[in-house]
Design a protein around this motif. Structure first.
Motif, PDB file in Angstrom:
ATOM      1  N   THR A  15       4.985   5.698   4.502  1.00 24.92           N
ATOM      2  CA  THR A  15       3.731   6.368   4.888  1.00 24.92           C
ATOM      3  C   THR A  15       2.917   6.757   3.650  1.00 24.92           C
ATOM      4  N   GLU A 252      -1.924   7.665   7.050  1.00 25.45           N
ATOM      5  CA  GLU A 252      -2.248   8.805   7.918  1.00 25.45           C
ATOM      6  C   GLU A 252      -3.254   9.756   7.291  1.00 25.45           C
ATOM      7  N   TYR A 279      -4.244   8.011  12.411  1.00 31.38           N
ATOM      8  CA  TYR A 279      -3.436   7.154  11.534  1.00 31.38           C
ATOM      9  C   TYR A 279      -3.555   5.715  11.989  1.00 31.38           C
TER      10      TYR A 279
END
Ligand code: EPU
Length: 417
Positions: A15, A252, A279
């Motif tokens: 992420t 995100e 996201y």
């Protein structure tokens, strides 16, 4: 001097969290001095452009605290002083102090701002805005002395929807008497962020985000709290990285609408994305279709993503043509991409990208902020090792870029030379 060393071809998974927008934060901070009290701004990115603005704030006498992205600015002891050339020269956004000081004190002396060398970047539209509101501008050796006996609202028609001129005019008009109308205003999300901030302080601005902005001047502005919107250019840069190398790469803290001009193009190319409220998840695409692109003002394709997206075009199966309509000198990355193995021709304002080509590690120069971002993306897909020098340009605009990329699997380090 700093340089970046990157070993290419690693898959990116995990992420990446997007930071606050540079081009919003650099306007919100100077705008804060219009307040007569304490303002708090959250989600301020930790980049060198912000440090340069803090230097200006402190030079003017403001008390500044910045901790974990939360910035508190106490402007009660601020004084109207001439900002030295060495500081204002560090970035383009220093000229937001020109309008904020003019609005607050009706007098300002400041040098022509700095910024990436990507074209002429005149400030005539900003000065036209000041003059329409009653200011007199004198210029000598790039130093501007601007005075107004009284600032009075007026009708400002911008020759082009300039982001800087729209924000500068908005800042002065907030403290002018009566109504100002900005026509052909820029519509970028950063402008809405600044208008919302000013309104939270007590300004009366409507229409931000459209091409006509109306500002009814007020005498005093109070303290307030605001948040910097997510950086749509940083988002776009990592989305492009995901299209090149992602394996369920999650990006995100984004506003998908702000990057639609990019994601719609990626869909045209055949990229697989799952876009949700705040996201998106993206996977690399083996066979990309070529596309044509033209940079335009928001909501068109942003010039600031033009250089990063070129790397993706080098991987498309066929010829893509990209036209840059905002700046005259934003192809300085192309010779370096060609050194790395790309096959790109510059034809006036356009480039013709002949893909797909394999890229190879090389020693290249980040001539400006987004050229640097482009070369980092190229290095991430290149065979072998790439060194990107003059990386200070990139650190002006991308918060924690090394950590963000390392965390998702890239091999990338920063070296002092
Ligand atoms: N222009 C004029 N006269 C003016 C103002 C602008 O001719 O008085 C021209 C410029 O030369 C350019 C075009 O109008 O060709 C657009 O300029 P604009 O004023 O919109 O750009 P800016 O405010 O100087 C901001 C961003 C840039 C981004 C542009 C366009 C900041 C600090 N900078 O610049 O960001 O490219 O808008 O979206 O907000 C970057 O982040 O890498 C960057 C360069």
């Amino acid at each position: 001097m700093k340089q970046m060393r990157i070993k290419g071809r690693n898959i990116l998974k995990g992420t990446i969290k997007i930071s606050g927008a540079k081009n919003s934060a650099v306007a919100l901070i100077p705008a804060s001095i219009l307040s007569d009290d304490i303002v708090t701004i959250d989600n301020v990115p930790n980049i060198s452009d912000i440090s340069a603005l803090n230097e200006i704030l402190e030079f003017l006498g403001a008390k500044v605290k910045l901790e974990n992205g939360l910035m508190t600015i106490d402007t009660k002891s601020i004084q109207n002083k001439n900002i030295p050339k060495e500081i204002s020269n560090k970035l383009r956004a220093s000229y937001y102090f020109m309008s904020a000081l003019l609005g607050k004190y009706k007098h300002v002396e400041m040098y022509f701002p700095g910024g990436c060398k990507i074209g002429a970047r005149p400030i005539d539209q900003t000065l036209k805005g000041f003059e329409t509101l009653g200011a007199k501008v004198k210029e000598e050796n790039n130093k501007f002395t601007i005075d107004a006996e009284e600032l009075i609202g007026g009708h400002v028609y911008l020759d082009m929807p300039s982001v800087g001129a729209t924000i500068n005019t908005m800042l002065v008009a907030t403290k002018a008497k009566g109504l100002t109308i900005i026509e052909n205003a820029a519509k970028e999300p950063e402008i809405v962020n600044v208008a919302t901030f000013l309104n939270n302080m007590g300004a009366k601005i409507t229409g931000a985000g459209t091409s006509e902005i109306r500002i009814m001047g007020v005498e005093k502005l109070k303290g307030c709290f605001t948040e910097v919107i997510p950086d749509r250019i940083e988002t776009g840069t990592y989305v492009i990285a995901g299209a090149l190398l992602g394996e369920n790469l999650k990006i995100e803290n984004i506003i998908p609408e702000h990057i639609e001009s990019l994601t719609l193009k990626l869909t045209e190319m055949g990229v697989d994305m799952d876009i949700q409220n705040n996201y998106l998840i993206i996977n690399r695409c083996e066979k990309l279709k070529p596309v044509n692109l033209k940079t335009l003002c928001y909501p068109g394709f942003p010039t600031d993503l033009q250089q990063p997206v070129t790397v993706l075009l080098t991987q498309c199966d066929g010829i893509s043509v990209l036209e840059e309509t905002i700046y005259e000198n934003r192809f300085q990355n192309i010779p370096y991409l060609n050194e790395m193995g790309a096959n790109i021709d510059i034809i006036g304002k356009k480039i013709k990208v002949n893909g797909p080509t394999k890229l190879y590690g090389a020693k290249v120069v980040a001539t400006d902020l987004r050229a640097g971002a482009c070369l980092i993306l190229a290095a991430l897909i290149a065979k072998g090792e790439t060194i990107v020098t003059d990386i200070e340009h990139v650190l002006r605009g991308y918060e924690n870029i090394i950590e963000k990329l390392t965390n998702v699997g890239a091999e990338i380090s920063l070296e002092e030379i």
